[in-house]
Design a protein around this motif. Structure first.
Motif, PDB file in Angstrom:
ATOM      1  N   ALA A 445       0.831  -1.210   0.000  1.00  0.00           N
ATOM      2  CA  ALA A 445       0.000   0.000   0.000  1.00  0.00           C
ATOM      3  C   ALA A 445       0.866   1.261   0.000  1.00  0.00           C
ATOM      4  CB  ALA A 445      -0.933  -0.005   1.209  1.00  0.00           C
ATOM      5  N   GLN A 446       1.984   1.221   0.719  1.00  0.00           N
ATOM      6  CA  GLN A 446       2.903   2.364   0.713  1.00  0.00           C
ATOM      7  C   GLN A 446       3.574   2.521  -0.642  1.00  0.00           C
ATOM      8  OE1 GLN A 446       4.744   1.898   5.014  1.00  0.00           O
ATOM      9  NE2 GLN A 446       5.919   3.384   3.850  1.00  0.00           N
ATOM     10  N   LYS A 447       4.023   1.425  -1.199  1.00  0.00           N
ATOM     11  CA  LYS A 447       4.758   1.496  -2.465  1.00  0.00           C
ATOM     12  C   LYS A 447       3.859   1.961  -3.607  1.00  0.00           C
ATOM     13  CE  LYS A 447       8.296  -1.620  -0.874  1.00  0.00           C
ATOM     14  NZ  LYS A 447       9.255  -2.701  -1.140  1.00  0.00           N
ATOM     15  N   ASN A 448       2.569   1.690  -3.479  1.00  0.00           N
ATOM     16  CA  ASN A 448       1.637   2.171  -4.496  1.00  0.00           C
ATOM     17  C   ASN A 448       1.503   3.689  -4.483  1.00  0.00           C
ATOM     18  OD1 ASN A 448       1.082  -0.415  -5.411  1.00  0.00           O
ATOM     19  ND2 ASN A 448      -0.771  -0.651  -4.164  1.00  0.00           N
ATOM     20  N   LEU A 449       1.964   4.328  -3.430  1.00  0.00           N
ATOM     21  CA  LEU A 449       1.896   5.788  -3.332  1.00  0.00           C
ATOM     22  C   LEU A 449       3.071   6.467  -4.038  1.00  0.00           C
ATOM     23  CD1 LEU A 449       0.723   6.144   0.385  1.00  0.00           C
ATOM     24  CD2 LEU A 449      -0.616   6.639  -1.671  1.00  0.00           C
ATOM     25  N   VAL A 450       4.060   5.696  -4.454  1.00  0.00           N
ATOM     26  CA  VAL A 450       5.150   6.252  -5.269  1.00  0.00           C
ATOM     27  C   VAL A 450       4.647   6.278  -6.707  1.00  0.00           C
ATOM     28  CG1 VAL A 450       7.534   6.008  -6.011  1.00  0.00           C
ATOM     29  CG2 VAL A 450       6.878   5.332  -3.693  1.00  0.00           C
ATOM     30  N   ILE A 451       4.306   7.462  -7.193  1.00  0.00           N
ATOM     31  CA  ILE A 451       3.653   7.551  -8.507  1.00  0.00           C
ATOM     32  C   ILE A 451       4.632   7.869  -9.633  1.00  0.00           C
ATOM     33  CG2 ILE A 451       1.445   8.163  -7.471  1.00  0.00           C
ATOM     34  CD1 ILE A 451       1.976  11.059  -8.343  1.00  0.00           C
ATOM     35  N   GLY A 452       5.917   7.940  -9.296  1.00  0.00           N
ATOM     36  CA  GLY A 452       6.899   8.162 -10.347  1.00  0.00           C
ATOM     37  C   GLY A 452       8.135   8.870  -9.852  1.00  0.00           C
ATOM     38  N   GLY A 453       8.836   9.470 -10.791  1.00  0.00           N
ATOM     39  CA  GLY A 453      10.079  10.146 -10.450  1.00  0.00           C
ATOM     40  C   GLY A 453      10.454  11.146 -11.516  1.00  0.00           C
ATOM     41  N   GLU A 454      11.543  11.848 -11.276  1.00  0.00           N
ATOM     42  CA  GLU A 454      12.040  12.798 -12.271  1.00  0.00           C
ATOM     43  C   GLU A 454      13.552  12.941 -12.125  1.00  0.00           C
ATOM     44  OE1 GLU A 454      10.083  16.561 -11.531  1.00  0.00           O
ATOM     45  OE2 GLU A 454      11.540  17.098 -10.001  1.00  0.00           O
ATOM     46  N   ALA A 455      14.199  13.129 -13.256  1.00  0.00           N
ATOM     47  CA  ALA A 455      15.607  13.481 -13.276  1.00  0.00           C
ATOM     48  C   ALA A 455      15.721  15.000 -13.166  1.00  0.00           C
ATOM     49  CB  ALA A 455      16.252  12.996 -14.569  1.00  0.00           C
ATOM     50  N   CYS A 456      16.706  15.484 -12.417  1.00  0.00           N
ATOM     51  CA  CYS A 456      16.853  16.925 -12.179  1.00  0.00           C
ATOM     52  C   CYS A 456      18.154  17.433 -12.809  1.00  0.00           C
ATOM     53  CB  CYS A 456      16.864  17.219 -10.681  1.00  0.00           C
ATOM     54  SG  CYS A 456      15.273  16.932  -9.873  1.00  0.00           S
ATOM     55  N   MET A 457      18.025  18.429 -13.677  1.00  0.00           N
ATOM     56  CA  MET A 457      19.192  19.055 -14.285  1.00  0.00           C
ATOM     57  C   MET A 457      19.314  20.481 -13.777  1.00  0.00           C
ATOM     58  SD  MET A 457      21.758  18.501 -16.359  1.00  0.00           S
ATOM     59  CE  MET A 457      22.723  19.422 -15.179  1.00  0.00           C
TER      60      MET A 457
END
Length: 537
Positions: A445-457
């Motif tokens: 249930a916790q891991k389902n709350l990670v909806i993605g990510g982004e690379a930062c430049m």
């Protein structure tokens, strides 16, 4: 044990064979089965994208991909047309909904491709089916990557029969650019967007302002850019510029999310409007004054102006690295704290963030914030709908931060392991590739709350001269990690596919840096040879 040098020497020879016949896809699809049947696309004039809908985005994409397939030099080639290859005359595009809106985190981006269906008259056809326009764009990119050239016949293209069912693993797959520390021209931003679309990244996080500069030429607050830009008016973005970039991104399947960082990192704003700083000893960089009601009026008039040209349902309001020293020195803020029973700077920031998020919610906007807004909120956390952008630390301890955020029921977007400004002389794309967003302790249930990510430049050391090389193909590693199945982890396979993809980026006008020794392309970088340039819809 095989040495790293020998391993990549061997991969170089494998790559030579691989470039002779490509058809691999980056990011790797969820399901792909290749058939034994081969097909020949004899010329641009005889092949068509058959689409009977009304989406201008799809019509523009069809024209663009015809150019990519038939006019851009191929980076994967075969020696001759395969025996018994059948002619392929069209890609039929079928879309359930022609709504062109991309709401990252909500819009379905799945698609299906079958190359090798047959019409009533017995001719071969390729079919691309998607529920949405953004899903169709992802499928068109995949279709283009499946095609090879022929050594002896430069106008002919071939491909293998294939069946692909694909969708992203995470709905939010972003790239952050920083136009405060270094100004980026609109053409450079368009190049970034092009690279994102080829990688199936869908969210451009535009960190527009910071202590260094404020480049947005606001009509409501004209002194922001006049005194905050590096050079005025040349190093600014007018509302027309921003609107054009948003429209360009939409046509490429990318949503633009603006960040105006506050209450800290506000030095660029305060150059033009110092009245919104506290009365402390050194208010140059803020934070903004939460005791002044006009501060929020100022911010929301600015945001309202941006909402008129950036229709994104997501906004990033910053909230990182707020130094409370100025607040604690300010007589006005001290009185404000006394009136509200605040005793710490964290309580002041929590008040500021919750009030600003409330303004956003009233305008149907969902706020993304840097992680400090959660970790420094004390007894008054932000609304549960707030997206928490986990950005530090850059070692494995980000996993504890992500676990803490999701344990409290907040959705999270991960940036911490993907800071592209942290460069090395080694193949650091591998380090980015090996970061698994769900590799933290917690229930499903916790891991389902990670909806993605982004690379930062971040922009301290990049501008238009080198940002593309710094971003690509290192961001490509992040793109596959966020799109493809968790089991896709083979570095040798990824190296072969990423090198092939990097070569394709070059001939599409994206000056992606080399992956390392013995990595070369059939067609090396030569901007004069690419008919794909920024600004082509």
């Amino acid at each position: 044990m095989m040495s790293v040098a020998f391993r990549f020497w061997a991969l170089g020879w494998l790559l030579l064979a691989n470039l002779a016949r490509g058809g691999s896809v980056w990011p790797k699809p969820a399901y792909q089965v290749q058939t034994k049947q081969e097909f020949v696309l004899s010329s641009k004039d005889l092949f068509s994208f058959r689409y009977e809908g009304m989406s201008m985005t799809i019509w523009l994409a069809a024209a663009r991909y015809r150019t990519i397939i038939f006019e851009v030099p191929t980076q994967t080639r075969r020696s001759s047309i395969p025996d018994e290859a059948m002619p392929l005359y069209e890609l039929v595009i079928q879309i359930e909904s022609e709504d062109e809106t991309l709401n990252v985190g909500e819009t379905d981006e799945s698609y299906l491709i079958t190359v090798g269906t047959y019409s009533e008259n017995g001719t071969a056809t390729a079919v691309l089916a998607a529920r949405t326009v953004p899903g169709a764009l992802r499928g068109m990119e995949t279709f283009a990557q499946l095609i090879d050239g022929i050594d002896s016949e430069p106008d002919v293209r071939v491909m293998s029969g294939v069946h692909i069912v694909d969708k992203p693993r995470f709905p939010v797959r972003g790239l952050m650019i920083d136009t405060a520390r270094h100004y980026l021209t609109t053409g450079t931003i368009q190049s970034v967007i092009d690279g994102m679309s080829y990688n199936k990244l869908n969210l451009l996080h535009w960190h527009m302002s910071d202590n260094i500069a404020f480049p947005f030429d606001s009509l409501k607050w004209p002194k922001l850019a006049k005194y905050g830009a590096h050079l005025y008016p040349s190093h600014t973005y007018t509302p027309i510029d921003v609107s054009m970039i948003v429209e360009y991104a939409k046509r490429k399947g990318v949503q633009v999310m603006i960040e105006i960082d506050s209450p800290g990192h506000a030095g660029g704003m305060l150059k033009g409007y110092p009245e919104y700083a506290p009365d402390c000893l050194n208010p140059t960089y803020g934070p903004l004054d939460p005791s002044n009601p006009d501060t929020f009026t100022f911010l929301m008039k600015l945001w309202t102006e941006l909402f008129e040209i950036v229709p994104s349902h997501l906004v990033h309001i910053g909230g990182d690295e707020v130094d409370p020293t100025c607040w604690l020195q300010s007589p006005r803020v001290q009185q404000f704290m006394k009136d509200n029973n605040f005793t710490t700077g964290e309580q002041v920031q929590s008040y500021f963030e919750r009030r600003l998020i409330g303004h956003m919610e009233a305008r149907s906007k969902r706020s993304m914030v840097w992680q400090e807004v959660f970790f420094r909120s004390g007894d008054t956390p932000p609304p549960i709908t707030t997206l928490i952008n986990v950005w530090e630390p850059h070692d494995d301890n980000w996993k504890k931060k992500l676990a803490a955020v999701t344990a409290q029921g907040y959705s999270a977007v991960l940036s911490a392991p993907w800071y592209l400004d942290q460069i090395s002389s080694t193949q650091d794309w591998i380090k980015f590739y090996q970061q698994e967003p769900l590799d933290f302790i917690g229930p499903v249930a916790q891991k389902n709350l990670v909806i993605g990510g982004e690379a930062c430049m971040w922009g301290e050391y990049v501008d238009g001269a080198n940002i593309i090389q710094r971003v690509f193909p290192r961001a490509s590693a992040v793109a596959e990690r966020l799109w493809s199945d968790r089991a896709v982890t083979d570095i040798e396979d990824a190296t072969l596919r990423l090198q092939e993809f990097r070569c394709k980026l070059l001939t599409r006008g994206i000056q992606a840096e080399s992956l390392g020794p013995n990595n070369y392309c059939i067609e090396e970088w030569d901007v004069s040879k690419s008919p794909i340039h920024p600004g082509i819809l």
